[in-house]
Design an enzyme around this catalytic site. Structure first.
Site, PDB file in Angstrom:
ATOM      1  N   CYS A 147      43.496  19.057 -49.058  1.00 57.21           N
ATOM      2  CA  CYS A 147      42.206  18.372 -48.909  1.00 57.21           C
ATOM      3  C   CYS A 147      41.855  18.160 -47.429  1.00 57.21           C
ATOM      4  O   CYS A 147      41.616  19.112 -46.703  1.00 57.21           O
ATOM      5  CB  CYS A 147      42.236  17.062 -49.692  1.00 57.21           C
ATOM      6  N   HIS A 148      41.852  16.902 -46.947  1.00 51.83           N
ATOM      7  CA  HIS A 148      41.588  16.619 -45.535  1.00 51.83           C
ATOM      8  C   HIS A 148      42.858  16.680 -44.688  1.00 51.83           C
ATOM      9  O   HIS A 148      42.800  16.472 -43.470  1.00 51.83           O
ATOM     10  CB  HIS A 148      40.933  15.242 -45.378  1.00 51.83           C
TER      11      HIS A 148
END
Length: 364
Positions: free
Chosen positions: A111-112
């Protein structure tokens, strides 16, 4: 313990900061523990309790990236959410990840999480993926962004979002030669595997949570399907009618996708009462022939759908449902742009008024 007897038990560091995406911490953490690995949670402060952004994680670290030694671990896992943006401001965390990479340790980010890899300058010339909102950041850092559930490049493994977690975690387990007693792990390329069940066993979304999300999307699409048919019937503008009917046809295909997934999960199909009741009042809202008002209402409804589908896309650890939500969001975003262009043409040089949906944002 389920590791190969000829090899030492792998040691895995999972990085943590406040606001971590709960499932992106819980799923790999649980799977590694079930596989018998030695798991250490590393934060920036020893005496701090870290909380997930959805309130499902509350944990004190086993140590910090300040005193931890990268050579002591076989893998470093970087979950997403708001945590990586905090991790990247900590020079000790960045130095720890850089050292682990230099030693050839497995680095896995979801994800991030790749924000930490950007800060550590570890993406230059690498094939990688991450959440769509940081795609440009990753490319600017020298990565070739691949829109796939999992990418591998040497000692680097990356994934995009919660829906990829079971595949992401399985790829890490395979790389570390880890298995889980009484649990068969599919090949990460197996698109027919019930990945959601694996994720659920590791603390991800439950079947009922996934079904509830699909039903929310179904309610929105069934409502707006009827709404757009009604808009097309009462507009006096032929171009507006044609566009509204095209969007209506897309919604038919969206409903078919959602129904198919619900059937696969064993759910009985029904029209939620809230959608039926909401549409029942729609016919009294719009005066026939008021084309600008119709366009504004249609645009507002589409914008509500885009927001709702985006939230659904990042909520669940089921790759199939996530793919459906993503597909619907892309279609709605295109329809939003087309409606906006037509609306701007119709009002000419007038100052555009805000879109006014007949629906409210229903997903938080």
């Amino acid at each position: 313990m389920s590791t190969n007897n000829s090899q030492p038990t792998p040691r895995i560091a999972i990085l943590i900061e406040e606001g971590v995406e709960d499932s992106e911490f819980k799923v790999p953490y649980t799977a590694f523990q079930q596989a018998g690995a030695k798991v250490s949670v590393l934060g920036s402060g020893m005496n701090q309790t870290y909380h997930g952004k959805n309130g499902k994680v509350s944990i004190q670290p086993d140590g910090t990236t300040t005193e931890a030694r990268a050579q002591s671990f076989d893998a470093v896992i970087i979950p997403g959410g708001a945590a990586p943006d905090k991790m990247r401001t900590n020079p000790n965390t960045i130095a720890f990840v850089q050292e682990a990479a230099a030693l050839g340790k497995l680095i896995a980010a979801v994800c991030h999480g790749p924000q930490v890899l950007i800060e550590a300058d570890l993406l230059r010339g690498r094939r990688a993926t991450g959440f769509i909102s940081i795609r440009k950041d990753m490319e600017n850092a020298g990565a070739t962004y691949i829109d796939e559930a999992v990418t591998t490049d040497g000692n680097l493994i990356c994934s995009r979002q919660p829906g990829d977690l079971a595949i992401f975690t399985t790829a890490i387990l395979s790389r570390l030669n880890l298995s889980i007693p009484d649990q068969s792990l599919p090949d990460r390329t197996d698109t027919s595997a019930e990945w959601w069940q694996l994720a659920e066993a590791w603390g991800g979304s439950t079947r009922q949570e996934i079904i509830d999300g699909l039903l929310k999307a179904m309610a929105g699409e069934r409502y707006s399907q009827e709404a757009f048919k009604h808009y097309a019937e009462i507009t006096a503008d032929s171009a507006t009618r044609l566009l509204l009917l095209e969007i209506w046809e897309e919604k038919v295909s969206h409903i078919e996708l959602l129904e198919s997934r619900l059937r696969t999960l064993g759910e009985q199909l029904f029209l939620p009462a809230m959608a039926a009741a909401a549409f029942a009042s729609l016919r009294n809202i719009l005066p026939a022939g008021n084309d600008i008002t119709i366009l504004r209402q249609a645009l507002g409804d589409i914008q509500t759908g885009v927001i709702d589908c985006f939230h659904l896309q990042v909520q669940f650890t089921d790759p199939v449902s996530t793919m459906i939500f993503s597909s619907i969001e892309r279609d709605l975003a295109k329809a939003e742009r087309r409606l906006a262009c037509l609306y701007q043409e119709r009002i000419g040089l007038k100052e555009p008024e805000p879109a006014q949906p007949t629906t409210l944002v229903g997903i938080v």
